[in-house]
Design an enzyme around this catalytic site. Structure first.
Site, PDB file in Angstrom:
ATOM      1  N   ASN A  80       1.790   4.781   4.454  1.00  0.00           N
ATOM      2  CA  ASN A  80       1.222   5.258   5.704  1.00  0.00           C
ATOM      3  C   ASN A  80       1.580   6.722   5.892  1.00  0.00           C
ATOM      4  OD1 ASN A  80       0.135   2.785   6.428  1.00  0.00           O
ATOM      5  ND2 ASN A  80       1.833   2.226   7.755  1.00  0.00           N
TER       6      ASN A  80
ATOM      7  N   ARG B 261      -1.436  -1.674   3.650  1.00  0.00           N
ATOM      8  CA  ARG B 261      -0.589  -1.359   2.494  1.00  0.00           C
ATOM      9  C   ARG B 261      -0.280  -2.610   1.681  1.00  0.00           C
ATOM     10  NH1 ARG B 261       4.549   1.145   4.812  1.00  0.00           N
ATOM     11  NH2 ARG B 261       4.077  -0.459   6.325  1.00  0.00           N
TER      12      ARG B 261
END
Length: 91
Positions: free
Chosen positions: A38, A20
Site C-alpha cells: 500500500n 494485497r
C-alpha cells in the site's frame, strides 16, 4: 517462454479490501515472484516477474482485483528482471 517483469500502480478503492493479500495469492498460484504494498496516497504498488503468460494473467486480474475492490486505473511498465524470489506483501 521468456521471463518478464512489470512494475506499477493500481488506483481506485484498493486499500482496505484485501487487495494485497488477494494479489499475493494470485501471484503464488501463477508461480510469480515479486511484492505488493500500500502507498500513503491510497494506491497499491506492485512488482512481479515470471513467465510471460503468467505475468499477462496477473496483469488482467489486476484490472479487476478482488471482489470488494474498485480499480479505476492500472499503470504498469516493463522493467529489467529484478531477480526476486517468492512473492511477499510489504508493509
Amino acid at each position: 517462454m521468456a521471463r518478464v517483469c512489470r512494475h506499477g500502480y493500481v488506483s481506485g478503492r484498493v486499500q482496505g479490501v484485501y487487495f494485497r493479500q488477494a494479489t499475493a495469492a494470485q501471484a503464488e498460484r501463477l508461480d510469480l515472484d515479486g511484492w505488493v504494498r500500500n502507498l500513503a496516497d491510497g494506491r497499491v504498488e506492485v512488482l512481479f516477474e515470471g513467465e510471460e503468460a503468467a505475468v499477462n494473467e496477473l496483469t488482467s486480474w489486476l484490472q479487476q482485483g478482488p471482489e470488494a475492490a474498485e480499480v479505476t486505473a492500472l499503470e504498469l511498465q516493463e522493467q529489467a528482471l529484478q531477480g526476486v524470489a517468492g512473492f511477499i506483501v510489504r508493509r
